[in-house]
Write a protein that holds these residues in place. Structure first.
Motif, PDB file in Angstrom:
ATOM      1  N   ALA A 171       0.767  -1.145  -0.004  1.00  0.00           N
ATOM      2  CA  ALA A 171       0.079   0.127   0.031  1.00  0.00           C
ATOM      3  C   ALA A 171       0.864   1.132   0.140  1.00  0.00           C
ATOM      4  O   ALA A 171       0.427   2.247  -0.854  1.00  0.00           O
ATOM      5  CB  ALA A 171      -1.060  -0.025   1.415  1.00  0.00           C
TER       6      ALA A 171
ATOM      7  N   ALA B 287       5.537   9.312   8.617  1.00  0.00           N
ATOM      8  CA  ALA B 287       5.797   8.061   8.268  1.00  0.00           C
ATOM      9  C   ALA B 287       4.590   7.397   8.803  1.00  0.00           C
ATOM     10  O   ALA B 287       4.051   6.526   7.945  1.00  0.00           O
ATOM     11  CB  ALA B 287       7.080   7.531   8.772  1.00  0.00           C
TER      12      ALA B 287
ATOM     13  N   ALA C 242       1.439   7.943   6.558  1.00  0.00           N
ATOM     14  CA  ALA C 242       1.498   7.209   5.107  1.00  0.00           C
ATOM     15  C   ALA C 242       1.395   5.863   5.563  1.00  0.00           C
ATOM     16  O   ALA C 242       0.463   5.387   4.958  1.00  0.00           O
ATOM     17  CB  ALA C 242       2.902   7.484   4.801  1.00  0.00           C
ATOM     18  N   GLN C 243       1.780   5.266   6.429  1.00  0.00           N
ATOM     19  CA  GLN C 243       1.447   3.673   6.860  1.00  0.00           C
ATOM     20  C   GLN C 243      -0.087   3.652   7.038  1.00  0.00           C
ATOM     21  O   GLN C 243      -0.437   2.473   6.619  1.00  0.00           O
ATOM     22  CB  GLN C 243       2.459   3.375   8.039  1.00  0.00           C
TER      23      GLN C 243
ATOM     24  N   TYR D 131      -2.667   5.519   6.087  1.00  0.00           N
ATOM     25  CA  TYR D 131      -3.437   5.807   5.158  1.00  0.00           C
ATOM     26  C   TYR D 131      -3.353   5.125   3.833  1.00  0.00           C
ATOM     27  O   TYR D 131      -4.382   4.927   3.144  1.00  0.00           O
ATOM     28  CB  TYR D 131      -3.529   7.458   4.782  1.00  0.00           C
ATOM     29  N   ALA D 132      -2.203   4.722   3.654  1.00  0.00           N
ATOM     30  CA  ALA D 132      -1.979   3.963   2.434  1.00  0.00           C
ATOM     31  C   ALA D 132      -2.790   2.736   2.110  1.00  0.00           C
ATOM     32  O   ALA D 132      -3.539   2.837   0.969  1.00  0.00           O
ATOM     33  CB  ALA D 132      -0.495   3.388   2.521  1.00  0.00           C
TER      34      ALA D 132
ATOM     35  N   LEU E 114       0.389   4.204  -2.580  1.00  0.00           N
ATOM     36  CA  LEU E 114       0.368   5.655  -2.400  1.00  0.00           C
ATOM     37  C   LEU E 114       1.452   6.743  -2.643  1.00  0.00           C
ATOM     38  O   LEU E 114       1.206   7.869  -3.296  1.00  0.00           O
ATOM     39  CB  LEU E 114       0.168   5.834  -0.864  1.00  0.00           C
TER      40      LEU E 114
ATOM     41  N   VAL F  91      -3.142  12.193   4.243  1.00  0.00           N
ATOM     42  CA  VAL F  91      -1.877  11.649   4.861  1.00  0.00           C
ATOM     43  C   VAL F  91      -1.520  12.809   5.734  1.00  0.00           C
ATOM     44  O   VAL F  91      -1.255  12.911   7.155  1.00  0.00           O
ATOM     45  CB  VAL F  91      -0.724  11.602   3.807  1.00  0.00           C
TER      46      VAL F  91
END
Lengths: 201, 201
Positions: free
Chosen positions: A168, B161, B164-165, B167-168, A172, B138
């Motif tokens: 993922a 970070a 991102a992790q 929401y990805a 993204l 994000v």
DNA sequence: CAGTATAGTAAACGATCGTTCACTTGTCAA
DNA sequence: TTGACAAGTGAACGATCGTTTACTATACTG
């Protein structure tokens, strides 16, 4: 001669990737090349054939030039062979190479964008897009994880969920790179390290 | 009367979302509505204005109907206020609601697809797409994380970070839903639980 | 050298594009 | 009842679409 045919292909691809197939006229392509549209028909029998040729070229690129990025052949086609010896360094290398491939490669990057623009119009293109950069990578990452668990390189867990978790951020960051972000590679690198730190044995 | 204007808007949106703005003709829209294209010009002054109206409607929808999904207002606009009391249950609820919003809502879903098709043609649309479903979420997730860390609800770490992790997977599952997958909500739910289990205090 | 592909141009083809216009219909207020 | 306005029709506008054609210049081949 054949160089012209190549220039037409890449020019068309870049226009298709920005505006979408229907929004690009044959005149647009010719103009970008500095020739008249009649000349294009000496090399491609029609506009659709030009589009199809970009797809065809991508399928060839996958099993040839992709190698130069250090990726396994036919990366997005869930190849069943040769994955048994993948370790965490391989996985990291493959993953970073794939990111660079889809964001930096002068052919793969625009082709990916073009496919994303065509995914809802044609079932075929939608399927291709999914296999290349959406569900395809998730599935073959899950395959790799299953093998790594079996080989004792990875802690046991839900391989499918973990594959989604692993892939993922790449997906993204590719989209963010399209939006102008340019720190994707380093962010991805640290996310991979973090993931490996949690699951490697 | 005004119902007709609404039908035109949603019909055009659905066609734009599938084929892209340029690939949809005014005749296509009229035909899908069972009227002649001349009639459309009684309600919208031209094709572009019809497109702009869908965007305008989305911006209004964000601060009104979005509420019914239990999301904070102006979710994708990095609202700075009212986030201080967000706990993990809120975050989970917001996130699942956002997923349903972008994949199931009869207006938001096609609009998101339409924007994705226009993102490379116009800088404005590219920016809007990024703010709505790519980098925007994000950034505001990172804001929430920073607050949760400060409030002692979340273990300290790199908020950007982690955002991102977090929401990805949502972003990936939205793309997979576009490809026909229909188990996104349950997969997302377990991924959120997993994440919360690792970072909640 | 003659002959023949090859690669290009410019103009034209019918079809469709977005938009406008004259006209008809129905509705509602004065 | 009449007049104004709103909604919709269908034909037409010039522009552009993808494609074809007639023609030219260049380069290779017998």
């Amino acid at each position: 001669m054949n160089d012209t045919k190549e220039r037409i292909l890449t020019t068309a691809l870049h226009l298709f990737a920005r505006d979408g197939y229907e929004a690009v006229s044959v005149s647009d392509i010719a103009q970008a090349l500095g020739m008249t549209k009649g000349a294009l028909y000496k090399h491609y029998k029609n506009k659709r054939n030009l589009f199809d040729s970009t797809i065809q070229r991508m399928l060839e690129l996958d099993s040839t030039a992709a190698r130069q990025y250090g990726m396994p052949e036919q990366a997005f086609q869930a190849d069943e062979s040769g994955y048994d010896q993948v370790d965490w360094d391989d996985l990291k290398r493959f993953t970073l190479a794939q990111f660079r491939f889809w964001t930096e490669d002068s052919f793969a990057c625009p082709l990916r964008r073009m496919l994303s623009l065509e995914q809802y119009r044609s079932e075929e293109m939608g399927k291709l897009y999914q296999e290349m950069v959406v569900s395809g990578p998730v599935h073959y990452t899950a395959d790799i994880f299953r093998r790594m668990m079996k080989n004792g390189r990875m802690k046991p867990g839900d391989a499918d969920a973990l594959a989604a978790q692993f892939y993922a951020p790449m997906f993204l960051l590719i989209a963010m790179a399209d939006g102008g972000a340019n720190d994707g590679l380093s962010v991805l690198q640290s996310l991979i390290d973090d993931f490996a730190g949690r699951w490697r044995i």
